[in-house]
Design a protein around this motif. Structure first.
Motif, PDB file in Angstrom:
ATOM      1  N   THR A  39     -11.817   4.044   5.726  1.00 21.95           N
ATOM      2  CA  THR A  39     -12.429   2.872   5.110  1.00 21.95           C
ATOM      3  C   THR A  39     -13.481   2.263   6.040  1.00 21.95           C
ATOM      4  O   THR A  39     -14.578   1.864   5.596  1.00 21.95           O
ATOM      5  CB  THR A  39     -11.360   1.824   4.789  1.00 21.95           C
ATOM      6  OG1 THR A  39     -10.415   2.382   3.867  1.00 21.95           O
ATOM      7  CG2 THR A  39     -11.976   0.574   4.188  1.00 21.95           C
ATOM      8  N   ALA A  40     -13.165   2.221   7.339  1.00 20.61           N
ATOM      9  CA  ALA A  40     -14.120   1.666   8.307  1.00 20.61           C
ATOM     10  C   ALA A  40     -15.371   2.526   8.399  1.00 20.61           C
ATOM     11  O   ALA A  40     -16.502   2.010   8.518  1.00 20.61           O
ATOM     12  CB  ALA A  40     -13.451   1.559   9.674  1.00 20.61           C
ATOM     13  N   TRP A  68     -16.682   4.432   5.993  1.00 23.07           N
ATOM     14  CA  TRP A  68     -17.480   4.199   4.786  1.00 23.07           C
ATOM     15  C   TRP A  68     -18.156   2.840   4.820  1.00 23.07           C
ATOM     16  O   TRP A  68     -19.328   2.693   4.391  1.00 23.07           O
ATOM     17  CB  TRP A  68     -16.597   4.313   3.549  1.00 23.07           C
ATOM     18  CG  TRP A  68     -16.337   5.746   3.151  1.00 23.07           C
ATOM     19  CD1 TRP A  68     -15.171   6.434   3.274  1.00 23.07           C
ATOM     20  CD2 TRP A  68     -17.283   6.634   2.590  1.00 23.07           C
ATOM     21  NE1 TRP A  68     -15.317   7.719   2.839  1.00 23.07           N
ATOM     22  CE2 TRP A  68     -16.605   7.888   2.389  1.00 23.07           C
ATOM     23  CE3 TRP A  68     -18.620   6.535   2.227  1.00 23.07           C
ATOM     24  CZ2 TRP A  68     -17.232   9.015   1.859  1.00 23.07           C
ATOM     25  CZ3 TRP A  68     -19.246   7.664   1.692  1.00 23.07           C
ATOM     26  CH2 TRP A  68     -18.550   8.871   1.510  1.00 23.07           C
ATOM     27  N   ALA A  69     -17.456   1.838   5.357  1.00 22.14           N
ATOM     28  CA  ALA A  69     -18.075   0.516   5.453  1.00 22.14           C
ATOM     29  C   ALA A  69     -19.256   0.540   6.418  1.00 22.14           C
ATOM     30  O   ALA A  69     -20.292  -0.101   6.178  1.00 22.14           O
ATOM     31  CB  ALA A  69     -17.028  -0.485   5.933  1.00 22.14           C
ATOM     32  N   ARG A  96       0.825  -1.212   0.000  1.00 26.93           N
ATOM     33  CA  ARG A  96       0.000   0.000   0.000  1.00 26.93           C
ATOM     34  C   ARG A  96       0.860   1.264   0.000  1.00 26.93           C
ATOM     35  O   ARG A  96       0.464   2.299  -0.529  1.00 26.93           O
ATOM     36  CB  ARG A  96      -0.913  -0.002   1.228  1.00 26.93           C
ATOM     37  CG  ARG A  96      -1.895  -1.156   1.249  1.00 26.93           C
ATOM     38  CD  ARG A  96      -2.501  -1.344   2.632  1.00 26.93           C
ATOM     39  NE  ARG A  96      -3.321  -0.207   3.039  1.00 26.93           N
ATOM     40  CZ  ARG A  96      -3.837  -0.063   4.277  1.00 26.93           C
ATOM     41  NH1 ARG A  96      -3.579  -0.967   5.213  1.00 26.93           N
ATOM     42  NH2 ARG A  96      -4.570   0.997   4.556  1.00 26.93           N
ATOM     43  N   GLU A 140      -6.177   6.115   6.722  1.00 25.31           N
ATOM     44  CA  GLU A 140      -6.862   5.463   5.612  1.00 25.31           C
ATOM     45  C   GLU A 140      -7.762   4.335   6.115  1.00 25.31           C
ATOM     46  O   GLU A 140      -8.905   4.177   5.653  1.00 25.31           O
ATOM     47  CB  GLU A 140      -5.841   4.921   4.617  1.00 25.31           C
ATOM     48  CG  GLU A 140      -6.468   4.235   3.408  1.00 25.31           C
ATOM     49  CD  GLU A 140      -5.425   3.800   2.404  1.00 25.31           C
ATOM     50  OE1 GLU A 140      -5.053   4.631   1.548  1.00 25.31           O
ATOM     51  OE2 GLU A 140      -4.967   2.640   2.480  1.00 25.31           O
ATOM     52  N   ASP A 141      -7.261   3.538   7.055  1.00 34.52           N
ATOM     53  CA  ASP A 141      -8.051   2.438   7.597  1.00 34.52           C
ATOM     54  C   ASP A 141      -9.298   2.955   8.314  1.00 34.52           C
ATOM     55  O   ASP A 141     -10.384   2.360   8.209  1.00 34.52           O
ATOM     56  CB  ASP A 141      -7.206   1.602   8.560  1.00 34.52           C
ATOM     57  CG  ASP A 141      -6.096   0.846   7.850  1.00 34.52           C
ATOM     58  OD1 ASP A 141      -6.184   0.690   6.620  1.00 34.52           O
ATOM     59  OD2 ASP A 141      -5.143   0.427   8.536  1.00 34.52           O
TER      60      ASP A 141
END
Length: 314
Positions: free
Chosen positions: A306-307, A309-310, A105, A302-303
């Motif tokens: 992402t969480a 949005w999930a 990444r 970033e993580d």
């Protein structure tokens, strides 16, 4: 072609900066791969100095210990050469000379630099031993000895002054350097630094030991060590493949970064001599830790995004 797609960070270069970054990232539970061709810049030196608690440790011994520490925390090692890189699938693919491709990444370039020495026979043979450039790395070892300074640029006067702190017998060989300023001449004279005109032809070596500096006219000057200022050029091939442009300065070319090691290319950091041409081992080690912390923080952000949005989409 074998492809490994399970890494948060690929670190190119397994010197002090790269291995320190690997330890830092692996201790943060990041999946890390270190690609290293096994050609450390300081391999010719007998010891690495100004490394707190390990002063004088043989460079290869220091790196071996670093690899063990990084592996202990889960970092993977690839004894191979990175030959190409590109953006792919939200991260970076790195092709290795052995045929493997690793994916990550984020990318940390700890590729070091190349010392471009003047074309004087004998310099390369004794480089890192009795031919040196840094008074902090090797000055103590030549204290009180006859030190010659090979003039290649205006920086050579400064180099002569630095080594004069360590020895009363310093000779500046004008060689191909420009004529010093009036201020520089005054400093050299005040410190009794002899200046020898004429072009240096070679170093005289007997039984593997430096004996003298030999001019083109045949005159010889006995010395125990020679200081020279190489041109330092970062190993920037991978950086340029990604669209980056090295930055030139009088001492050489480097990869520009912010204070945390972030380059102008999103997702790419640099640490150690690839971005700081004057970094000694301890400084490169610290830079690797700082860059690793910045990379980890970037991945954390970033993580988290992402969480979020999930969760929204659930």
């Amino acid at each position: 072609m074998d492809t490994d797609r399970n890494h948060d960070v690929a670190i190119i270069g397994g010197g002090a900066a790269g291995l320190s970054a690997a330890v830092t990232l692996a201790r943060s539970l990041r999946s890390v791969v270190v690609v290293d061709a096994g050609e450390p810049r300081n391999a010719p030196a007998d010891g690495a100095h100004n490394v707190l608690g390990h002063d004088g440790i043989p460079p290869l011994e220091l790196l071996a210990a670093g690899r063990r520490e990084a592996a202990h925390y889960g970092a993977q090692m690839r004894h191979d050469r990175a030959v190409a890189t590109r953006r792919h699938d939200g991260g970076f693919e790195v092709e290795l000379a052995g045929g493997e491709t690793v994916w990550a990444r984020r990318l940390l370039l700890a590729t070091g630099l190349i010392d471009q020495l003047p074309d004087v026979p004998g310099l390369r043979e004794l480089w890192g031993k009795s031919v040196l450039h840094c008074p902090y790395c090797h000055g103590w070892e030549v204290r009180g000895q006859r030190v010659g300074v090979l003039g290649t640029s205006p920086r050579s006067v400064h180099q002569a002054l630095m080594f004069r702190q360590l020895s009363e017998e310093v000779t500046l060989f004008a060689h191909r350097m420009p004529d010093p300023s009036d201020e520089a001449w005054a400093q050299l004279a005040a410190l009794s630094i002899q200046v020898v005109d004429g072009t240096v032809d070679r170093l005289r070596i007997e039984d593997g030991a430096l004996r003298a500096v030999v001019l083109e006219d045949g005159h010889e000057f006995g010395v125990d060590a020679v200081a020279v200022a190489p041109r330092f050029v970062a190993r920037s091939d991978l950086y340029e493949q990604l669209g980056g442009t090295p930055t030139d300065q009088p001492a050489g070319a480097f990869i520009a970064t912010d204070p945390m090691g972030r380059t102008e290319i999103p997702g790419v950091w640099a640490a150690g001599n690839s971005t700081d041409l004057g970094a000694m081992v301890a400084a490169a080690t610290g830079a690797g830790v700082v860059a690793a912390a910045a990379i980890n923080a970037d991945l954390v952000a970033e993580d988290a995004a992402t969480a979020v949005w999930a969760r929204i989409g659930a």
